[in-house]
Scaffold this active site. Sequence first.
Site, PDB file in Angstrom:
ATOM      1  N   THR A 125      30.504 -16.402 -29.862  1.00  0.00           N
ATOM      2  CA  THR A 125      30.064 -17.749 -30.243  1.00  0.00           C
ATOM      3  C   THR A 125      31.217 -18.745 -30.361  1.00  0.00           C
ATOM      4  OG1 THR A 125      29.174 -19.029 -32.097  1.00  0.00           O
ATOM      5  CG2 THR A 125      30.073 -16.896 -32.641  1.00  0.00           C
ATOM      6  N   GLU A 127      31.530 -20.655 -32.681  1.00  0.00           N
ATOM      7  CA  GLU A 127      31.935 -20.693 -34.098  1.00  0.00           C
ATOM      8  C   GLU A 127      33.261 -19.962 -34.307  1.00  0.00           C
ATOM      9  OE1 GLU A 127      30.520 -22.174 -36.892  1.00  0.00           O
ATOM     10  OE2 GLU A 127      29.159 -23.188 -35.512  1.00  0.00           O
ATOM     11  N   TYR A 150      30.229 -15.834 -40.939  1.00  0.00           N
ATOM     12  CA  TYR A 150      29.576 -15.553 -39.647  1.00  0.00           C
ATOM     13  C   TYR A 150      30.608 -15.569 -38.511  1.00  0.00           C
ATOM     14  CZ  TYR A 150      26.964 -16.716 -35.361  1.00  0.00           C
ATOM     15  OH  TYR A 150      26.481 -16.749 -34.076  1.00  0.00           O
ATOM     16  N   LYS A 154      31.705 -12.408 -36.153  1.00  0.00           N
ATOM     17  CA  LYS A 154      31.578 -12.493 -34.689  1.00  0.00           C
ATOM     18  C   LYS A 154      32.919 -12.245 -33.993  1.00  0.00           C
ATOM     19  CE  LYS A 154      27.341 -13.458 -33.351  1.00  0.00           C
ATOM     20  NZ  LYS A 154      26.610 -12.653 -32.359  1.00  0.00           N
TER      21      LYS A 154
HETATM   22  P1  NDP Z   1      18.222 -15.494 -33.662  1.00  0.00           P
HETATM   23  O1  NDP Z   1      18.616 -15.675 -35.080  1.00  0.00           O
HETATM   24  O2  NDP Z   1      17.055 -16.275 -33.133  1.00  0.00           O
HETATM   25  O3  NDP Z   1      17.899 -13.937 -33.409  1.00  0.00           O
HETATM   26  C1  NDP Z   1      18.616 -12.926 -34.040  1.00  0.00           C
HETATM   27  C2  NDP Z   1      17.968 -11.602 -33.732  1.00  0.00           C
HETATM   28  O4  NDP Z   1      18.726 -10.556 -34.348  1.00  0.00           O
HETATM   29  C3  NDP Z   1      16.529 -11.443 -34.240  1.00  0.00           C
HETATM   30  O5  NDP Z   1      15.779 -10.745 -33.271  1.00  0.00           O
HETATM   31  C4  NDP Z   1      16.705 -10.588 -35.475  1.00  0.00           C
HETATM   32  O6  NDP Z   1      15.573  -9.800 -35.797  1.00  0.00           O
HETATM   33  C5  NDP Z   1      17.830  -9.679 -35.011  1.00  0.00           C
HETATM   34  N1  NDP Z   1      18.510  -9.003 -36.114  1.00  0.00           N
HETATM   35  C6  NDP Z   1      19.069  -9.549 -37.214  1.00  0.00           C
HETATM   36  N2  NDP Z   1      19.604  -8.593 -37.995  1.00  0.00           N
HETATM   37  C7  NDP Z   1      19.353  -7.409 -37.382  1.00  0.00           C
HETATM   38  C8  NDP Z   1      19.628  -6.068 -37.702  1.00  0.00           C
HETATM   39  N3  NDP Z   1      20.304  -5.736 -38.805  1.00  0.00           N
HETATM   40  N4  NDP Z   1      19.224  -5.086 -36.845  1.00  0.00           N
HETATM   41  C9  NDP Z   1      18.549  -5.410 -35.707  1.00  0.00           C
HETATM   42  N5  NDP Z   1      18.255  -6.676 -35.347  1.00  0.00           N
HETATM   43  C10 NDP Z   1      18.657  -7.662 -36.181  1.00  0.00           C
HETATM   44  O7  NDP Z   1      19.521 -15.758 -32.774  1.00  0.00           O
HETATM   45  P2  NDP Z   1      19.642 -16.402 -31.294  1.00  0.00           P
HETATM   46  O8  NDP Z   1      18.629 -15.801 -30.422  1.00  0.00           O
HETATM   47  O9  NDP Z   1      19.749 -17.870 -31.424  1.00  0.00           O
HETATM   48  O10 NDP Z   1      21.085 -15.901 -30.865  1.00  0.00           O
HETATM   49  C11 NDP Z   1      21.270 -14.668 -30.177  1.00  0.00           C
HETATM   50  C12 NDP Z   1      22.685 -14.170 -30.413  1.00  0.00           C
HETATM   51  O11 NDP Z   1      23.615 -15.117 -29.915  1.00  0.00           O
HETATM   52  C13 NDP Z   1      23.040 -13.982 -31.890  1.00  0.00           C
HETATM   53  O12 NDP Z   1      23.925 -12.881 -31.972  1.00  0.00           O
HETATM   54  C14 NDP Z   1      23.765 -15.262 -32.247  1.00  0.00           C
HETATM   55  O13 NDP Z   1      24.645 -15.070 -33.325  1.00  0.00           O
HETATM   56  C15 NDP Z   1      24.494 -15.543 -30.937  1.00  0.00           C
HETATM   57  N6  NDP Z   1      24.798 -16.933 -30.670  1.00  0.00           N
HETATM   58  C16 NDP Z   1      23.796 -17.859 -30.740  1.00  0.00           C
HETATM   59  C17 NDP Z   1      24.054 -19.177 -30.466  1.00  0.00           C
HETATM   60  C18 NDP Z   1      22.975 -20.203 -30.497  1.00  0.00           C
HETATM   61  O14 NDP Z   1      23.299 -21.398 -30.469  1.00  0.00           O
HETATM   62  N7  NDP Z   1      21.712 -19.830 -30.500  1.00  0.00           N
HETATM   63  C19 NDP Z   1      25.419 -19.626 -30.104  1.00  0.00           C
HETATM   64  C20 NDP Z   1      26.350 -18.524 -29.935  1.00  0.00           C
HETATM   65  C21 NDP Z   1      26.052 -17.252 -30.240  1.00  0.00           C
HETATM   66  P3  NDP Z   1      14.404 -10.349 -36.780  1.00  0.00           P
HETATM   67  O15 NDP Z   1      13.566 -11.232 -35.906  1.00  0.00           O
HETATM   68  O16 NDP Z   1      13.703  -9.109 -37.186  1.00  0.00           O
HETATM   69  O17 NDP Z   1      15.073 -11.046 -37.894  1.00  0.00           O
HETATM   70  P1  GDP Z   2      25.862 -24.007 -36.285  1.00  0.00           P
HETATM   71  O1  GDP Z   2      26.740 -24.818 -35.390  1.00  0.00           O
HETATM   72  O2  GDP Z   2      25.677 -22.597 -35.794  1.00  0.00           O
HETATM   73  O3  GDP Z   2      26.252 -24.038 -37.707  1.00  0.00           O
HETATM   74  O4  GDP Z   2      24.391 -24.646 -36.107  1.00  0.00           O
HETATM   75  P2  GDP Z   2      23.467 -25.472 -37.114  1.00  0.00           P
HETATM   76  O5  GDP Z   2      22.362 -26.028 -36.284  1.00  0.00           O
HETATM   77  O6  GDP Z   2      23.090 -24.673 -38.307  1.00  0.00           O
HETATM   78  O7  GDP Z   2      24.404 -26.666 -37.610  1.00  0.00           O
HETATM   79  C1  GDP Z   2      24.990 -27.583 -36.715  1.00  0.00           C
HETATM   80  C2  GDP Z   2      25.705 -28.676 -37.514  1.00  0.00           C
HETATM   81  O8  GDP Z   2      24.749 -29.487 -38.175  1.00  0.00           O
HETATM   82  C3  GDP Z   2      26.654 -28.160 -38.589  1.00  0.00           C
HETATM   83  O9  GDP Z   2      27.853 -28.901 -38.538  1.00  0.00           O
HETATM   84  C4  GDP Z   2      25.931 -28.463 -39.890  1.00  0.00           C
HETATM   85  O10 GDP Z   2      26.785 -28.699 -41.002  1.00  0.00           O
HETATM   86  C5  GDP Z   2      25.214 -29.740 -39.496  1.00  0.00           C
HETATM   87  N1  GDP Z   2      24.071 -30.034 -40.373  1.00  0.00           N
HETATM   88  C6  GDP Z   2      23.869 -31.191 -41.045  1.00  0.00           C
HETATM   89  N2  GDP Z   2      22.745 -31.099 -41.782  1.00  0.00           N
HETATM   90  C7  GDP Z   2      22.225 -29.865 -41.562  1.00  0.00           C
HETATM   91  C8  GDP Z   2      21.073 -29.199 -42.060  1.00  0.00           C
HETATM   92  O11 GDP Z   2      20.300 -29.723 -42.858  1.00  0.00           O
HETATM   93  N3  GDP Z   2      20.859 -27.928 -41.591  1.00  0.00           N
HETATM   94  C9  GDP Z   2      21.693 -27.332 -40.713  1.00  0.00           C
HETATM   95  N4  GDP Z   2      21.408 -26.094 -40.266  1.00  0.00           N
HETATM   96  N5  GDP Z   2      22.805 -27.934 -40.252  1.00  0.00           N
HETATM   97  C10 GDP Z   2      23.069 -29.195 -40.676  1.00  0.00           C
END
Ligand code: NDP
Ligand code: GDP
Length: 328
Positions: A125, A127, A150, A154
Amino acid sequence: MKKAIITGITGQDGAYLAKLLLGKGYEVYGLLARRATATTWRLEYLEILDKVKLIEGDLADITSIIRAVEEAQPDEFYNLGAQSFVGTSWRQPQLTAQATGIGALNCLEAIRIVNPKIKFYQASTSEMFGGIPEYPIQSESTPFHPRSPYGVAKLYAHWITINYRESFDIFGCCGILFNHESPLRGIEFVTRKVTDAAARIKLGVQKELRLGNIDAKRDWGFAGDYVKAMYLMMQQEKPDVYVVATGRTTTVRDMCKIAFDRVGLNYENYIVIDPEFYRPAEVDLLLGDPTKAKEKLDWQAETSLEELINMMVDADIKRVENEMRRAK
Ligand code: NDP
Ligand code: GDP
């Protein structure tokens, strides 16, 4: 027929990736963490729940992952499972370390033990960069400086993937993906929180939108585009690390304007700044340089931020209208 296993298949990316791989003729398995209530709504939304094979397991339980790999015997393993919300990672740092960090190690160990030929994708990520001012644009060579539990978890997962490649010759690749969103994004993330609020305010069931730091800048793309990059990385001859981004950054404030414009409202009349949503350490600016992905994978983002936010607002309007119909 190729086989793939996806951890996090019930998440945003897992659902889109499963759909993509099914379309390419893969047999798709997914690790399903046990929860008290059903978590498969995204697979239902994309109409693929009956097409994937779900195996119970948890990233924190290595025996369950070994069992899942033995059962699926996959060619490709996509580790998308994680505690993925930055805000929660300060409140549950150990759980985040276990699922997001050690979870990746457990997957790699399962591959090493069962079949080291299985290709591995790690969901890294942006992040991990932390967005420090010295590096206003981030590429594969930018130093890491994670700013949340987080991001730290990662970074461990990222390096252990590279280490298992160097130590055991496992095909381990990492996609450093910048924020990507969709109508399937979790409601706690800022884009979905905003598009859902724009829909509710338009339909008269919400009055205001409480947000934290709206000056933060993010490089937002569409999840449906980004899962294609994951697949492409796994088809390369050699495993590598790639930044996946749009190359455009926007403030949370301007993203709000796009969402509220879609429903014909002025966002400034509805946003309330609430310290509850500020973070102990902020990532002020993320902007990715996707040049390598373009050159090596022939991948680029296809959806603009306006198209993405409009798609999300339209989906949320439909959802809220359905909710209101059911409540009548
Ligand atoms: P989501 O939060 O939508 O999905 C996370 C998934 O992980 C869910 O299916 C959740 O299951 C599962 N999970 C959580 N904890 C466990 C565990 N202990 N054992 C098994 N499964 C688990 O994330 P995204 O789809 O948005 O992201 C996919 C991946 O990419 C993640 O690793 C995220 O950190 C990474 N990522 C995402 C970005 C984004 O902008 N979306 C950017 C960069 C990286 P359940 O539904 O049961 O909770
Ligand atoms: P992130 O980049 O994985 O932390 O994705 P988020 O969507 O959670 O947050 C993106 C940015 O939006 C971060 O800089 C947060 O601090 C900002 N932000 C401002 N207000 C909010 C809020 O109410 N919720 C979340 N999730 N983010 C917020």
